[in-house]
Design an enzyme around this catalytic site. Sequence first.
Site, PDB file in Angstrom:
ATOM      1  N   SER A 186      -6.540  88.411  31.209  1.00  0.00           N
ATOM      2  CA  SER A 186      -6.772  89.619  30.415  1.00  0.00           C
ATOM      3  C   SER A 186      -7.683  89.326  29.238  1.00  0.00           C
ATOM      4  O   SER A 186      -7.686  88.228  28.702  1.00  0.00           O
ATOM      5  CB  SER A 186      -5.441  90.165  29.890  1.00  0.00           C
ATOM      6  OG  SER A 186      -5.699  91.279  29.046  1.00  0.00           O
ATOM      7  N   LYS A 225       0.809  90.409  35.027  1.00  0.00           N
ATOM      8  CA  LYS A 225      -0.465  91.030  34.607  1.00  0.00           C
ATOM      9  C   LYS A 225      -0.417  92.541  34.850  1.00  0.00           C
ATOM     10  O   LYS A 225      -0.916  93.328  34.044  1.00  0.00           O
ATOM     11  CB  LYS A 225      -1.644  90.391  35.356  1.00  0.00           C
ATOM     12  CG  LYS A 225      -2.992  91.071  35.063  1.00  0.00           C
ATOM     13  CD  LYS A 225      -3.339  91.025  33.574  1.00  0.00           C
ATOM     14  CE  LYS A 225      -4.712  91.511  33.174  1.00  0.00           C
ATOM     15  NZ  LYS A 225      -5.266  92.726  33.665  1.00  0.00           N
ATOM     16  N   HIS A 253       1.459  94.006  32.096  1.00  0.00           N
ATOM     17  CA  HIS A 253       0.602  93.984  30.901  1.00  0.00           C
ATOM     18  C   HIS A 253      -0.251  95.252  30.902  1.00  0.00           C
ATOM     19  O   HIS A 253      -0.374  95.944  29.888  1.00  0.00           O
ATOM     20  CB  HIS A 253      -0.283  92.728  30.906  1.00  0.00           C
ATOM     21  CG  HIS A 253      -1.440  92.796  29.948  1.00  0.00           C
ATOM     22  ND1 HIS A 253      -2.597  93.514  30.220  1.00  0.00           N
ATOM     23  CD2 HIS A 253      -1.616  92.275  28.714  1.00  0.00           C
ATOM     24  CE1 HIS A 253      -3.421  93.422  29.187  1.00  0.00           C
ATOM     25  NE2 HIS A 253      -2.855  92.672  28.267  1.00  0.00           N
ATOM     26  N   ASN A 254      -0.823  95.556  32.048  1.00  0.00           N
ATOM     27  CA  ASN A 254      -1.683  96.737  32.124  1.00  0.00           C
ATOM     28  C   ASN A 254      -0.882  98.032  31.996  1.00  0.00           C
ATOM     29  O   ASN A 254      -1.355  98.998  31.397  1.00  0.00           O
ATOM     30  CB  ASN A 254      -2.478  96.727  33.431  1.00  0.00           C
ATOM     31  CG  ASN A 254      -3.617  95.727  33.387  1.00  0.00           C
ATOM     32  OD1 ASN A 254      -3.590  94.784  32.604  1.00  0.00           O
ATOM     33  ND2 ASN A 254      -4.626  95.913  34.209  1.00  0.00           N
ATOM     34  N   GLU A 277      -0.401  98.438  28.518  1.00  0.00           N
ATOM     35  CA  GLU A 277      -1.725  98.818  27.970  1.00  0.00           C
ATOM     36  C   GLU A 277      -1.947 100.338  28.137  1.00  0.00           C
ATOM     37  O   GLU A 277      -2.416 101.014  27.223  1.00  0.00           O
ATOM     38  CB  GLU A 277      -2.787  98.018  28.735  1.00  0.00           C
ATOM     39  CG  GLU A 277      -4.240  98.331  28.451  1.00  0.00           C
ATOM     40  CD  GLU A 277      -5.157  97.522  29.412  1.00  0.00           C
ATOM     41  OE1 GLU A 277      -5.102  96.289  29.399  1.00  0.00           O
ATOM     42  OE2 GLU A 277      -5.916  98.157  30.179  1.00  0.00           O
TER      43      GLU A 277
HETATM   44  C1  6PG Z   1      -7.443  93.412  30.795  1.00  0.00           C
HETATM   45  C2  6PG Z   1      -7.623  94.811  31.280  1.00  0.00           C
HETATM   46  C3  6PG Z   1      -8.405  94.800  32.539  1.00  0.00           C
HETATM   47  C4  6PG Z   1      -8.939  96.161  32.930  1.00  0.00           C
HETATM   48  C5  6PG Z   1      -7.959  96.909  33.779  1.00  0.00           C
HETATM   49  C6  6PG Z   1      -7.589  98.280  33.343  1.00  0.00           C
HETATM   50  O1  6PG Z   1      -6.293  93.030  30.689  1.00  0.00           O
HETATM   51  O2  6PG Z   1      -8.442  92.739  30.540  1.00  0.00           O
HETATM   52  O3  6PG Z   1      -6.396  95.431  31.508  1.00  0.00           O
HETATM   53  O4  6PG Z   1      -7.630  94.192  33.516  1.00  0.00           O
HETATM   54  O5  6PG Z   1      -9.459  96.860  31.897  1.00  0.00           O
HETATM   55  O6  6PG Z   1      -8.556  96.886  35.014  1.00  0.00           O
HETATM   56  O7  6PG Z   1      -8.264  99.153  34.109  1.00  0.00           O
HETATM   57  P1  6PG Z   1      -7.992 100.672  34.365  1.00  0.00           P
HETATM   58  O8  6PG Z   1      -7.797 101.323  33.044  1.00  0.00           O
HETATM   59  O9  6PG Z   1      -9.289 101.056  35.014  1.00  0.00           O
HETATM   60  O10 6PG Z   1      -6.859 100.813  35.305  1.00  0.00           O
END
Ligand code: 6PG
Length: 472
Positions: free
Chosen positions: A130, A184, A187-188, A191
């Site tokens: 990430s 991961k 994590h997203n 996010e």
């Molecule tokens: C990271 C990000 C990276 C990317 C994702 C999110 O941890 O560096 O999360 O993995 O930005 O793909 O993408 P989406 O918002 O397109 O689902």
Amino acid sequence: MAHLGLVGIGVMGSAFALNLAENGHDVSMLDRTKDKMSAVAHEATTAGLRGALSGFLDPKEFLSSLLTPKTVLILVPAGGPLDAVIASLKPHLSRGDILADLGNSNWEETERRGADLDPFGIRFLGMGISGGADGARHGPSIMAGGSPDSWSALEGPLKDAAATFEGEPCCAWFGPGGSGHFIKMLHNGIEYADMQLIAEAYGLMRDGLGMDAAATGDVFEGWMNGPLNSYLIEIAAEVCRASDPKTGNAMLDMIHDAAGQKGTGRWSVIEALHLGAATSMMVAAVEARNISADWDARQAFEERFGSGAGKLSDDRSVFLKRLETAMLAAKVGAYTQGFNVLARASDTFGWGLDLAAIARVWRAGCIIRSVMLDEISDAFEANPGGDLAQAPIFAERLASGATSLRETVVAGISANHAMPSFGAALNYYNLRRTGRGTANMIQGLRDRFGAHSFERIDDRGVFSNGPWHRSD
Ligand code: 6PG
């Protein structure tokens, strides 16, 4: 001969190759495109790293350039492209060689790939990295999972390339199989929840308080001085303040309001639901993106029902102070849900995940890095596997922030703002603190229509049916 191979020199791959080279590692690179190879060679020369990188277009020649056991990092798009790369390398690999997928792969596919390669003695690691291209170049956060005995071959170079927090590399192996990619993915998911909270806060300021983009940027910047200090808040301020070079307007005002997504947020929600873990804040974030993307339908809906998101009657400075506190309480909800999903997955799949260690690798390099993650790692160190919302520091934030969270949601909803994420946080909090809930009604209905039975409050552990099933 090089110690490391790297397949795929797109934006992330080339940045990571340069990062490894800068940290003293020789890397052989494989890609199908000559132009990309020349571009990386040019960058490497500019950075004084030319000798450390060699480029190949043919898989066999590429693998012949590597020391044994051959260790190959793969940074290509997840799914079909990754499978195609593995298929092209496999005939030239021997027992003991190592493949590591650093893409955003689905964790179950990582398990499948590992199982497919296992009979050939090829060791497979699935890793999340990430931090975007900047992180890949200067220090990402790395979450590895898969073949444990291959980690020792990669740990050194990856820790050299990773971000550090107070000298500690943000890079670790967490468990077998697809556990690295699962972490991961979560994590997203977190996010997504963080970003949706920021977007809703921005909407309240823009439409509720009539603030322009630069003024909302100032608010986010102010939050950087407190417990909300995080990379996403920092870049939110930057995004709010940027001007469009074409029109001179605020850049943010020129961006079409339809969010994209590649799937990791949606997968997080699906997995959480499979595991029976609450994840309403990520659900809210994914659904808000889905609805945002249905742009035409929203325009028709606004025409039919009138616009939501009206003016707030509250005093601006009072509202903004409350919003900051509400945001913090909501964030506690999002992280509690995220870590509960990880804990549930760890129990269900027998991964033995160390939650404190996960929080530690998220303290720098990754997109959700924040001061709160340092507090989270301390909380899990003090009470491994505990409920984050009940750790003293977070319980205090919830207790003292709950009123602000409620008042913010009430004010926003009263002025017709959509607040799926803040609302989910409030409902999650209220649901969890309701000792006497309403599921007795659900159980009564299930028993009435399907004889599913229920526990009586005066006879716990014994399942019986209600009077509605008596035939007399
Ligand atoms: C990271 C990000 C990276 C990317 C994702 C999110 O941890 O560096 O999360 O993995 O930005 O793909 O993408 P989406 O918002 O397109 O689902």
